[in-house]
Scaffold this active site. Structure first.
Site, PDB file in Angstrom:
ATOM      1  CG  ASP A 192      -7.915  40.570   4.763  1.00 34.39           C
ATOM      2  OD1 ASP A 192      -7.705  41.525   5.535  1.00 34.39           O
ATOM      3  OD2 ASP A 192      -8.337  39.461   5.152  1.00 34.39           O
ATOM      4  CE  LYS A 216      -6.773  46.060   9.757  1.00 36.16           C
ATOM      5  NZ  LYS A 216      -7.365  44.850   9.154  1.00 36.16           N
ATOM      6  CD  GLU A 240     -10.867  44.268   7.995  1.00 35.42           C
ATOM      7  OE1 GLU A 240     -11.351  43.869   9.075  1.00 35.42           O
ATOM      8  OE2 GLU A 240      -9.728  44.747   7.896  1.00 35.42           O
ATOM      9  CG  ASP A 253     -13.284  39.484  11.392  1.00 43.01           C
ATOM     10  OD1 ASP A 253     -12.520  38.577  11.778  1.00 43.01           O
ATOM     11  OD2 ASP A 253     -12.952  40.344  10.546  1.00 43.01           O
TER      12      ASP A 253
END
Ligand code: AMP
Length: 619
Positions: free
Chosen positions: A25, A88, A188, A212
């Site tokens: 992850d 990211k 994800e 999330d």
């Protein structure tokens, strides 16, 4: 079409049972790595066996050293310009895409060409988000190798469901640069669902929501699961909403309570830092108790759970608004959602949990550690790919990437390795010369960054493009791969509808061993390939700027002073020399110098041109 399990070390084709594939992850704030042993998932912890989270932060020491993780995080405040976080957010992005949040980052992002990919500057060196992410991956890989006791070469890496093609490719490249064969890029939310066992049973037919809420980002995805396949029906969210904002509301409350102004914080950085740490501690404590109090620098601070909940109510409501939008986009209602999966550290806040449960009118899945679910699911997906779950049918996949040659002999993969078959993908290109009538499309197969090392499958010429200025034509190249491995490549100029296509049998005449060899070469040469690629890209970008600045002088003769023109020419000459003789960092520095000099001139030219065009017009 076959899967080829190869041993990266010696290039032999491996027996399926030999391999451990890890699940990663790669997060905005934190990253984790997990694997499966004898059917059980293990999330790898640090040496003390305490923490599974590796902060996604990279610090460059003045002596050239690189530190990743908790150590790098401790340098965020003291040494912000050498400490890179939130990489990211920059993956696969052009400067144009990130301009609006440049202020949020404490380090330097470089803009030479709005359309070129973002670079990060530390001292006189330039880094790409791909190479920075690979540093995080290297640390995760080393951690897992130590825990498992053997070398790891294969991984599944997760990305947000909304990541586009370029962002996914950048993530693959980062893996390759870290010495990993990226078997699959998994969404994800899909990984999180797998961790809860959803979709593991092939009979499962469900529509689920994955909520999330992390430290800095929020997203919700609506997924449809059918025959073991996850389809993303919709996604929504806010890339700047998360637990950090919960901390901020507490800090603001305390600043008001204690009469601390922004000026005080500015002059006393340590107080600001202490407030931030205490606020996060308070938030976490309030997830399991009703009150929090502490002492900061002689000041009593406290907050109750009820006050905290009042303060974050509107933020939580924002996430629910996103859930509503996601449902609407998927053309579904709450009644259609069978399960809700909670992901991200901030879903530990009881008000968040309760609000989401109330919104979807059901109990939510929250038994697993919300920080670890994505990594766990990635490990499960990896285990399935390793063939350790015999009950799980593997889909046919492409063994090698398929792509075309772009400027400078670079390979641009259009269908990445391990993509599902049948399948397809496309990308838009344009011309680099004014009035260009023909465009050669050369198709290659392989993993190397330079086409000369890949396998050429064929080429054709898109003819009779109507004459247009360079950059104007919109040429779409589409790859379609059918169930028998036949690849159809079609190129179309979208403005004029000019098109040509060919068919190729992509696996014809290549053995499994040869494929394994190509794969091995790509990983062994990843570092040098990426260096050559970066140099070619810098040269190409530099050349565009040399040409653009010549055009700029020509078009703005009357606005520019003679000495300004002379200075631009000096800088252009320096850049041209660097392109001819030097490495990428020097080229980037010269681009930056030219760009810094011309930006205010370009602004002046724009003002002048606007004034000119308004003259004689009534407004
Ligand atoms: P992630 O990005 O998923 O790692 O989430 C990290 C966020 O979760 C940070 O904002 C943390 O402060 C927050 N967090 C971690 N533990 C808790 C907790 N017990 N209660 C509330 N928030 C938490």
């Amino acid at each position: 079409m076959a899967k080829i399990p190869i041993n990266i070390k010696d290039g032999t084709v491996q027996k399926e049972e030999d391999q451990t594939i890890v699940g990663i992850d790669l997060g905005t704030t934190n990253s984790l790595i997990a694997y499966i042993k004898d059917g059980d998932v293990t999330v790898v912890k640090d040496e003390q066996g305490k923490n599974s989270l590796v902060p996604s932060i990279i610090h460059f020491g003045s002596n050239g050293s690189i530190e990743v993780g908790a150590g790098a995080r401790s340098k965020l405040i003291s040494n912000p310009e050498r400490t890179i976080y939130s990489v990211k957010r920059l993956m696969g992005k052009a400067y144009d895409d990130v301009q609006n949040f440049e202020d949020y980052l404490g380090y330097k992002i470089i803009n030479e060409d709005e359309a070129a990919l973002v670079k990060i500057k530390v001292d006189d060196k330039f880094y790409t988000p791909v190479s920075l992410s690979s540093e995080i991956l290297k640390v995760l890989k080393a951690r897992a190798e130590k825990a498992i006791g053997k070398a790891i070469s294969k991984a599944v890496i997760t990305v947000p469901a909304y990541f586009n093609d370029a962002q996914r490719q950048a993530t693959r490249d980062a893996g390759k640069l870290a010495g990993l064969d990226v078997m699959r890029i998994v969404n994800e939310p899909t990984a999180a669902s797998l961790a809860y066992g959803l979709g593991l049973n092939r009979e499962d037919e469900k529509v689920i929501a994955v909520y999330d809420l992390g430290g800095g980002t929020f997203d919700v995805s609506i997924l449809q699961i059918q025959n073991g396949i996850f389809e993303v029906l919709s996604t929504n969210g806010d890339t700047f909403l998360g637990g950090d904002d919960f901390d901020k509301v507490i800090i603001n409350q305390w600043k008001t309570d204690l009469n601390i102004t922004d000026e005080v914080i500015k002059s006393n950085k340590s107080l600001g830092q202490q407030l931030r740490l205490a606020a996060e501690e308070a938030k976490k404590q309030l997830s399991s108790s009703d009150n929090f109090s502490s002492n900061i620098d002689g000041h009593e601070v406290s907050i109750s759970k009820t006050t905290f909940e009042d303060l974050i109510k509107s933020l939580v409501q924002k996430t629910l608004d996103s859930c509503n939008k996601a449902l609407k986009d998927a053309e579904l209602t709450i009644k259609d959602i069978q399960h809700v999966v909670m992901v991200g550290g901030s879903t530990r806040v009881p008000l968040v949990k309760q609000s989401v449960a109330d919104f979807f009118d059901q109990e939510v899945f929250d038994e697993l550690d919300p920080d670890e679910v994505v990594a766990k699911g990635a490990a499960l997906q990896a285990d399935i790919l390793a063939g350790n779950r015999k009950d799980f049918l593997l889909l046919d996949i492409t063994p090698l990437s398929l792509g075309i040659e772009t400027v400078g002999g670079l390979m641009d993969p259009i269908i990445p390795r391990n993509s599902k078959v049948p399948g397809g993908a496309g990308r838009q290109y344009t011309t680099s010369v004014d009035g260009q009538k023909n465009l050669k499309i050369a198709i290659y197969q392989g993993e190397r960054d330079l086409v000369e090392f890949n396998r050429k499958l064929g080429e054709f010429i898109l003819k009779d493009i109507p004459p247009m200025a360079a950059g104007m034509p919109k040429i779409e190249v589409k790859f379609m791969l059918d169930a028998d491995g036949i690849l159809t490549v079609k190129a179309e100029e979208l403005r004029s509808k000019t098109e040509t296509q060919i068919e190729i049998k992509s696996t014809y005449g290549i053995s499994e061993e040869e494929m394994a060899k190509m794969l091995l070469d790509s990983i062994q040469n990843a570092e040098s390939d990426i260096k050559i690629k970066a140099l070619l890209e810098a040269k190409n970008e530099g050349q565009n700027i040399v040409l653009a600045s010549a055009r700029f002088i020509k078009q703005n003769q009357e606005i520019l002073e003679p000495e300004e023109i002379a200075q631009i020419n000096v800088l252009r000459e320096n850049l041209s020399k660097a392109i001819k003789n030097d490495g990428k960092d020097k080229i980037n520095l010269e681009m930056e110098a030219l760009n810094n000099y011309t930006t205010p001139l370009a602004e002046r030219a724009m003002d002048y041109n606007i004034k000119q065009s308004l003259q004689g017009k009534k407004i």
